[in-house]
Design an enzyme around this catalytic site. Sequence first.
Site, PDB file in Angstrom:
ATOM      1  N   GLY A  98       0.828  -1.191   0.000  1.00  0.00           N
ATOM      2  CA  GLY A  98       0.000   0.000   0.000  1.00  0.00           C
ATOM      3  C   GLY A  98       0.867   1.247   0.000  1.00  0.00           C
ATOM      4  CD  GLN A 138       3.432   5.813   2.637  1.00  0.00           C
ATOM      5  OE1 GLN A 138       2.473   5.262   2.125  1.00  0.00           O
ATOM      6  NE2 GLN A 138       4.425   5.135   3.185  1.00  0.00           N
ATOM      7  CB  CYS A 168       5.307   2.032   7.139  1.00  0.00           C
ATOM      8  SG  CYS A 168       4.844   3.573   6.346  1.00  0.00           S
ATOM      9  CG  LEU A 169       6.606   0.969   1.017  1.00  0.00           C
ATOM     10  CD1 LEU A 169       6.028   1.279  -0.354  1.00  0.00           C
ATOM     11  CD2 LEU A 169       7.707  -0.071   0.913  1.00  0.00           C
ATOM     12  CG  HIS A 178      -0.481   1.225   7.370  1.00  0.00           C
ATOM     13  ND1 HIS A 178       0.507   0.659   8.147  1.00  0.00           N
ATOM     14  CD2 HIS A 178       0.159   2.110   6.552  1.00  0.00           C
ATOM     15  CE1 HIS A 178       1.676   1.194   7.820  1.00  0.00           C
ATOM     16  NE2 HIS A 178       1.497   2.064   6.845  1.00  0.00           N
ATOM     17  CD  GLU A 179      -1.100   2.472   2.819  1.00  0.00           C
ATOM     18  OE1 GLU A 179      -0.651   3.618   2.714  1.00  0.00           O
ATOM     19  OE2 GLU A 179      -0.371   1.478   3.053  1.00  0.00           O
ATOM     20  CG  HIS A 182       0.421   6.749   5.521  1.00  0.00           C
ATOM     21  ND1 HIS A 182       1.575   7.235   6.104  1.00  0.00           N
ATOM     22  CD2 HIS A 182       0.651   5.436   5.286  1.00  0.00           C
ATOM     23  CE1 HIS A 182       2.449   6.235   6.214  1.00  0.00           C
ATOM     24  NE2 HIS A 182       1.919   5.136   5.736  1.00  0.00           N
TER      25      HIS A 182
HETATM   26 NI    NI Z   1       2.761   3.206   5.583  1.00  0.00          NI
END
Ligand code: NI
Length: 172
Positions: free
Chosen positions: A46, A51, A93-94, A135-136, A139
């Site tokens: 995701g 991000q 998480c990226l 989670h997204e 963000h």
């Molecule tokens: Ni993340």
Amino acid sequence: MAQLSILIHPDPRLKKVSTPIIDINERIKKLSSDMLQTMYQASGVGLAAPQVGVLKRLVVMDCSNEEEKKELILINPEIIWFSEENASFEEGCLSIPEIREEITRPKLVRVKFLGLDNTVKEETFEGLWATCIQHEIDHLDGKLFIDYLGSLKRSLITRKMKKLKKNLSRKI
Ligand code: NI
């Protein structure tokens, strides 16, 4: 398509509340396909627009673990229902590379969103998909999964990320 660079925590842009998308124009379409490419390249499941430094309410995801892609693009996603029952998953998480922590969230969520075709859609997510969409959406509200951890653990991770960023900038 272009690969975008992913912001690494700590970054003030990851703490901001993103604004809704009013017009699904060519720029938004290009951004979503670039985000998908960036996510696949980074082996993520995701990615949210903040991000990549764009403070708009746009999320891409693909939690299928099969060969076949099952990509989803969600514009202005909103949780309209969640189950009483919770589930725990090890999240990553990226924007916080190499860190994984178990987080507990509602097991099922129903999400209302706009598709790229500008139609309103609703979908119920479960399993990894439910964790991922929550989670997204976090963000988009300036929240990271480490915000669910205790402050000691969180500051340890933040310190690690600062070090990682320093090393990365040295390499460039
Ligand atoms: Ni993340």
